[in-house]
Design an enzyme around this catalytic site. Structure first.
Site, PDB file in Angstrom:
ATOM      1  N   VAL A  14       0.842  -1.195   0.000  1.00 13.89           N
ATOM      2  CA  VAL A  14       0.000   0.000   0.000  1.00 13.89           C
ATOM      3  C   VAL A  14       0.876   1.244   0.000  1.00 13.89           C
ATOM      4  O   VAL A  14       1.761   1.384   0.851  1.00 13.89           O
ATOM      5  CB  VAL A  14      -0.922   0.021   1.237  1.00 13.89           C
ATOM      6  CG1 VAL A  14      -1.880   1.207   1.168  1.00 13.89           C
ATOM      7  CG2 VAL A  14      -1.684  -1.291   1.365  1.00 13.89           C
ATOM      8  N   SER A  15       0.670   2.139  -0.949  1.00 17.03           N
ATOM      9  CA  SER A  15       1.384   3.414  -1.005  1.00 17.03           C
ATOM     10  C   SER A  15       2.890   3.175  -1.001  1.00 17.03           C
ATOM     11  O   SER A  15       3.421   2.535  -1.907  1.00 17.03           O
ATOM     12  CB  SER A  15       0.928   4.298   0.163  1.00 17.03           C
ATOM     13  OG  SER A  15       1.380   5.623   0.004  1.00 17.03           O
ATOM     14  N   TRP A  16       3.616   3.657   0.018  1.00 14.91           N
ATOM     15  CA  TRP A  16       5.067   3.418   0.103  1.00 14.91           C
ATOM     16  C   TRP A  16       5.353   1.921   0.049  1.00 14.91           C
ATOM     17  O   TRP A  16       6.302   1.487  -0.606  1.00 14.91           O
ATOM     18  CB  TRP A  16       5.600   4.029   1.400  1.00 14.91           C
ATOM     19  CG  TRP A  16       7.076   3.909   1.607  1.00 14.91           C
ATOM     20  CD1 TRP A  16       8.034   4.839   1.255  1.00 14.91           C
ATOM     21  CD2 TRP A  16       7.794   2.833   2.212  1.00 14.91           C
ATOM     22  NE1 TRP A  16       9.291   4.384   1.612  1.00 14.91           N
ATOM     23  CE2 TRP A  16       9.172   3.159   2.206  1.00 14.91           C
ATOM     24  CE3 TRP A  16       7.407   1.612   2.775  1.00 14.91           C
ATOM     25  CZ2 TRP A  16      10.156   2.324   2.734  1.00 14.91           C
ATOM     26  CZ3 TRP A  16       8.380   0.760   3.299  1.00 14.91           C
ATOM     27  CH2 TRP A  16       9.730   1.129   3.271  1.00 14.91           C
ATOM     28  N   GLY A  72       3.864  -0.242  -1.546  1.00 12.27           N
ATOM     29  CA  GLY A  72       3.738  -0.759  -2.901  1.00 12.27           C
ATOM     30  C   GLY A  72       5.078  -0.838  -3.600  1.00 12.27           C
ATOM     31  O   GLY A  72       5.313  -1.705  -4.440  1.00 12.27           O
ATOM     32  N   THR A 108      -0.476   3.178  -5.193  1.00 11.92           N
ATOM     33  CA  THR A 108       0.974   3.284  -5.308  1.00 11.92           C
ATOM     34  C   THR A 108       1.400   3.660  -6.724  1.00 11.92           C
ATOM     35  O   THR A 108       0.559   3.913  -7.590  1.00 11.92           O
ATOM     36  CB  THR A 108       1.635   1.967  -4.841  1.00 11.92           C
ATOM     37  OG1 THR A 108       3.023   2.175  -4.626  1.00 11.92           O
ATOM     38  CG2 THR A 108       1.418   0.837  -5.839  1.00 11.92           C
TER      39      THR A 108
END
Length: 281
Positions: free
Chosen positions: A110-112, A114, A136
């Site tokens: 998730v996000s970072w 990813g 991401t």
């Protein structure tokens, strides 16, 4: 006592929380047993996010065993002496899977996180069966979010100042939180004060990193989910990932950057449908 069996007071009947030494790094690891034990879901969280922030999503998964750990310098995992790269975190995760007795896993980020998930799939293709990328991008080669949102990401203030978090959350995360700012309260309450050095290490780990040169070589079936109203990672980044990863599918969810939390049930349903689909295996 065997450290595999040591549980912290934070353990619950549903989630087993352990403190493990992996490659010389002490990690806080959380495992929720809820299904396929042969191929669990290894989850990488967002920047400076302790594992508890992913708990709503973990509990929404009904058929999937999930493993997550606090990154070094985050939550219950001590800050290392030296900075690290995403390749080092991928290696740490591979060692963790081996320590837990798993020879293969589905991987989500998730996000970072990813970025770590992409790196893991590239670095350890035989360990990664399927890949899930949420909110991401391919790293340095991305379409940036709104300038005001990106400026708020420079420091971990939102993680240590709950009043500030409530103030900036609607414009920072968008989606459901923009419509109902009170939705950020459970998320804010689950935060464990971020460590400034740990946050800096995570920023440095991502600095200059991009997956663009090798995304074409990923062979894992990949599900990309993007929030339709994400001020931090605009959905066009999902289209870029979809274009570059050969065996990928892209889905939009009507929410913002925190859809793994604010739309946990819907996100879990989509993820489990993808993981169980034999046609994508």
């Amino acid at each position: 006592m065997n450290h595999r069996d040591a549980q912290s007071p934070a353990s619950t009947p549903d989630i087993d929380v352990r403190s493990l030494s992996i490659g010389g790094q002490l990690l806080t690891v959380a495992i929720r047993h809820a299904g396929n034990e042969e191929c669990p879901l290894l989850l990488f969280n967002g920047i400076s996010a302790n594992w508890q922030l992913a708990q709503p999503f973990m509990e929404a998964l009904t058929k999937t065993t999930t493993i997550i750990f606090d990154m070094p310098g985050v939550g219950g995992s001590p800050t290392p002496v030296l900075p690290y790269r995403l390749s080092g975190m991928a290696r740490l995760a591979a060692q963790l899977l081996s320590e837990l007795g798993y020879g293969r896993a589905d991987v989500a980020g998730v996000s970072w996180g990813g970025g770590v998930a992409q790196q893991f799939a590239h670095q350890y293709p035989k360990l990664c069966r399927k890949l899930v990328l949420g909110a991401t991008s391919p790293g340095a080669v991305m379409v940036p979010g709104s300038p005001s949102a990106m400026l708020k990401m420079v420091t971990p203030r939102r993680y240590v100042d709950k009043t500030y978090m409530h103030k900036v959350a609607p414009s920072l995360y968008g989606g459901a939180v923009r419509k109902d700012p009170s939705l950020i309260s459970p998320h804010a309450n689950a935060m464990q004060g971020a460590k400034a050095l740990g946050y800096l290490y995570q920023l440095l780990a991502m600095a200059g990193w991009t997956s663009v040169p090798w995304l074409w070589a990923l062979r894992q079936p990949t599900l990309i989910i993007m929030g339709s109203d994400d001020p931090l990672v605009p959905p066009i980044n999902g289209r870029l990932l979809h274009m570059l990863i050969p065996n990928a599918e892209l889905e939009l969810i009507e929410d913002g950057h925190l859809f793994f939390v604010t739309s946990a049930a819907e996100t879990a349903r989509r993820v489990e449908r993808f993981l169980r689909d034999e046609n994508t295996g």
